[in-house]
Design a protein around this motif. Structure first.
Motif, PDB file in Angstrom:
ATOM      1  N   VAL A  54      14.702  94.114  54.019  1.00  0.00           N
ATOM      2  CA  VAL A  54      13.316  94.544  53.870  1.00  0.00           C
ATOM      3  C   VAL A  54      12.800  95.057  55.207  1.00  0.00           C
ATOM      4  CG1 VAL A  54      10.979  93.765  53.287  1.00  0.00           C
ATOM      5  CG2 VAL A  54      12.951  92.841  52.052  1.00  0.00           C
ATOM      6  N   GLU A  55      12.156  96.218  55.186  1.00  0.00           N
ATOM      7  CA  GLU A  55      11.544  96.751  56.402  1.00  0.00           C
ATOM      8  C   GLU A  55      10.363  95.855  56.777  1.00  0.00           C
ATOM      9  OE1 GLU A  55      12.198  99.164  58.645  1.00  0.00           O
ATOM     10  OE2 GLU A  55      14.108  99.318  57.590  1.00  0.00           O
ATOM     11  N   PRO A  56      10.376  95.277  57.978  1.00  0.00           N
ATOM     12  CA  PRO A  56       9.306  94.354  58.386  1.00  0.00           C
ATOM     13  C   PRO A  56       7.904  94.942  58.290  1.00  0.00           C
ATOM     14  CG  PRO A  56      11.147  94.168  59.890  1.00  0.00           C
ATOM     15  CD  PRO A  56      11.433  95.342  58.994  1.00  0.00           C
ATOM     16  N   ALA A  57       7.742  96.231  58.532  1.00  0.00           N
ATOM     17  CA  ALA A  57       6.408  96.848  58.463  1.00  0.00           C
ATOM     18  C   ALA A  57       5.788  96.698  57.075  1.00  0.00           C
ATOM     19  CB  ALA A  57       6.491  98.323  58.853  1.00  0.00           C
ATOM     20  N   TRP A  58       6.611  96.701  56.032  1.00  0.00           N
ATOM     21  CA  TRP A  58       6.103  96.595  54.666  1.00  0.00           C
ATOM     22  C   TRP A  58       5.596  95.192  54.355  1.00  0.00           C
ATOM     23  CZ3 TRP A  58       4.883 100.369  51.413  1.00  0.00           C
ATOM     24  CH2 TRP A  58       5.380 101.645  51.673  1.00  0.00           C
ATOM     25  N   ILE A  59       5.971  94.223  55.154  1.00  0.00           N
ATOM     26  CA  ILE A  59       5.468  92.856  54.933  1.00  0.00           C
ATOM     27  C   ILE A  59       4.544  92.428  56.073  1.00  0.00           C
ATOM     28  CG2 ILE A  59       7.351  92.125  53.417  1.00  0.00           C
ATOM     29  CD1 ILE A  59       8.621  90.745  55.887  1.00  0.00           C
ATOM     30  N   GLY A  60       3.916  93.437  56.714  1.00  0.00           N
ATOM     31  CA  GLY A  60       2.909  93.155  57.725  1.00  0.00           C
ATOM     32  C   GLY A  60       3.452  92.777  59.091  1.00  0.00           C
ATOM     33  N   ARG A  61       4.690  93.153  59.402  1.00  0.00           N
ATOM     34  CA  ARG A  61       5.296  92.824  60.701  1.00  0.00           C
ATOM     35  C   ARG A  61       5.896  94.093  61.326  1.00  0.00           C
ATOM     36  NH1 ARG A  61       5.543  87.652  61.668  1.00  0.00           N
ATOM     37  NH2 ARG A  61       5.026  86.200  60.021  1.00  0.00           N
ATOM     38  N   PRO A  62       5.039  95.038  61.736  1.00  0.00           N
ATOM     39  CA  PRO A  62       5.546  96.328  62.220  1.00  0.00           C
ATOM     40  C   PRO A  62       6.120  96.324  63.636  1.00  0.00           C
ATOM     41  CG  PRO A  62       3.177  96.287  62.376  1.00  0.00           C
ATOM     42  CD  PRO A  62       3.582  95.012  61.671  1.00  0.00           C
ATOM     43  N   ILE A  63       5.872  95.276  64.403  1.00  0.00           N
ATOM     44  CA  ILE A  63       6.372  95.213  65.780  1.00  0.00           C
ATOM     45  C   ILE A  63       7.661  94.403  65.787  1.00  0.00           C
ATOM     46  CG2 ILE A  63       5.899  94.492  68.156  1.00  0.00           C
ATOM     47  CD1 ILE A  63       4.025  96.699  67.183  1.00  0.00           C
ATOM     48  N   GLU A  64       8.753  95.034  66.258  1.00  0.00           N
ATOM     49  CA  GLU A  64      10.038  94.338  66.351  1.00  0.00           C
ATOM     50  C   GLU A  64      10.480  94.309  67.807  1.00  0.00           C
ATOM     51  OE1 GLU A  64      13.018  95.056  63.098  1.00  0.00           O
ATOM     52  OE2 GLU A  64      11.711  96.799  62.793  1.00  0.00           O
ATOM     53  N   ALA A  65      11.178  93.250  68.158  1.00  0.00           N
ATOM     54  CA  ALA A  65      11.671  93.099  69.525  1.00  0.00           C
ATOM     55  C   ALA A  65      12.981  92.328  69.521  1.00  0.00           C
ATOM     56  CB  ALA A  65      10.643  92.364  70.381  1.00  0.00           C
ATOM     57  N   MET A  66      13.737  92.535  70.596  1.00  0.00           N
ATOM     58  CA  MET A  66      14.923  91.721  70.883  1.00  0.00           C
ATOM     59  C   MET A  66      14.545  90.868  72.085  1.00  0.00           C
ATOM     60  SD  MET A  66      17.338  92.260  68.717  1.00  0.00           S
ATOM     61  CE  MET A  66      18.822  91.606  69.438  1.00  0.00           C
ATOM     62  N   ILE A  67      14.712  89.579  71.947  1.00  0.00           N
ATOM     63  CA  ILE A  67      14.381  88.659  73.029  1.00  0.00           C
ATOM     64  C   ILE A  67      15.657  87.975  73.491  1.00  0.00           C
ATOM     65  CG2 ILE A  67      13.022  86.651  73.715  1.00  0.00           C
ATOM     66  CD1 ILE A  67      11.132  87.354  71.339  1.00  0.00           C
ATOM     67  N   ALA A  68      15.994  88.206  74.760  1.00  0.00           N
ATOM     68  CA  ALA A  68      17.144  87.540  75.364  1.00  0.00           C
ATOM     69  C   ALA A  68      16.675  86.184  75.861  1.00  0.00           C
ATOM     70  CB  ALA A  68      17.675  88.375  76.521  1.00  0.00           C
ATOM     71  N   VAL A  69      17.453  85.143  75.566  1.00  0.00           N
ATOM     72  CA  VAL A  69      17.106  83.783  75.965  1.00  0.00           C
ATOM     73  C   VAL A  69      18.284  83.189  76.736  1.00  0.00           C
ATOM     74  CG1 VAL A  69      16.456  81.466  75.184  1.00  0.00           C
ATOM     75  CG2 VAL A  69      15.678  83.481  73.900  1.00  0.00           C
ATOM     76  N   ARG A  70      17.974  82.648  77.886  1.00  0.00           N
ATOM     77  CA  ARG A  70      18.979  81.918  78.662  1.00  0.00           C
ATOM     78  C   ARG A  70      18.534  80.465  78.727  1.00  0.00           C
ATOM     79  NH1 ARG A  70      20.538  84.113  84.377  1.00  0.00           N
ATOM     80  NH2 ARG A  70      21.275  85.778  83.031  1.00  0.00           N
ATOM     81  N   LEU A  71      19.435  79.558  78.384  1.00  0.00           N
ATOM     82  CA  LEU A  71      19.125  78.133  78.440  1.00  0.00           C
ATOM     83  C   LEU A  71      19.443  77.590  79.828  1.00  0.00           C
ATOM     84  CD1 LEU A  71      20.491  76.859  75.004  1.00  0.00           C
ATOM     85  CD2 LEU A  71      18.239  77.798  75.553  1.00  0.00           C
TER      86      LEU A  71
END
Length: 152
Positions: A59-76
């Motif tokens: 599902v395209e996120p924009a169609w469910i009210g989530r138009p902003i997408e990001a990749m978040i790199a996480v280092r523990l």
């Protein structure tokens, strides 16, 4: 798993499904060139063996009210290595998270997230991720567009 070899029919089934998604069994059998009963038996076996891990709607996120997408790199943090599985499980069920990738390399995880706006993204990173005790750092990259690989 790596030693299991797919025969030509199984490879054709996997290839068609990978490129076109789930099809009615009759259509899949026709594209693969086998009888519908053979196709259904093969498909069930591929699922049972774990070759096909599931079917889903993309599902395209924009169609469910989530138009902003990001990749978040996480280092523990180095001392938090025992918490990897718990962190993985916790972030995978967060509402904003679309996909979680556990990595080798400089980052431990990449999270693909979809949010309503930049305020929610900032809050997700600063309040949802950065406050977790095992997180050493995050780096956020906005996604302008993406295309699923391997699709025809």
């Amino acid at each position: 798993m790596a030693n299991d070899v797919l025969d030509e029919v199984d490879r054709r089934i996997v290839d068609v499904l990978r490129r076109t998604g789930r099809l009615p069994n009759n259509a899949l059998a026709e594209r693969v060139g086998v009888a519908p009963s053979t196709c259904l038996t093969r498909l069930r076996a591929l699922v049972d063996r774990g070759v096909i891990s599931g079917f889903h709607a993309q599902v395209e996120p924009a169609w469910i009210g989530r138009p902003i997408e990001a990749m978040i790199a996480v280092r523990l943090r180095a001392e938090a290595r025992a918490s990897i599985a718990g962190f993985f499980d916790r972030v995978a069920v967060m509402e904003q998270v679309q996909n979680v990738y556990y990595l080798a390399g400089a980052d431990d995880f990449h999270l693909h997230v979809a949010v309503e706006g930049t305020d929610e993204l900032r809050s997700f990173v600063t309040d949802g991720l950065s406050t977790q005790p095992e997180v050493a750092r995050t780096e956020t990259n906005l996604i302008f567009a993406h295309r699923r690989g391997g699709a025809a």
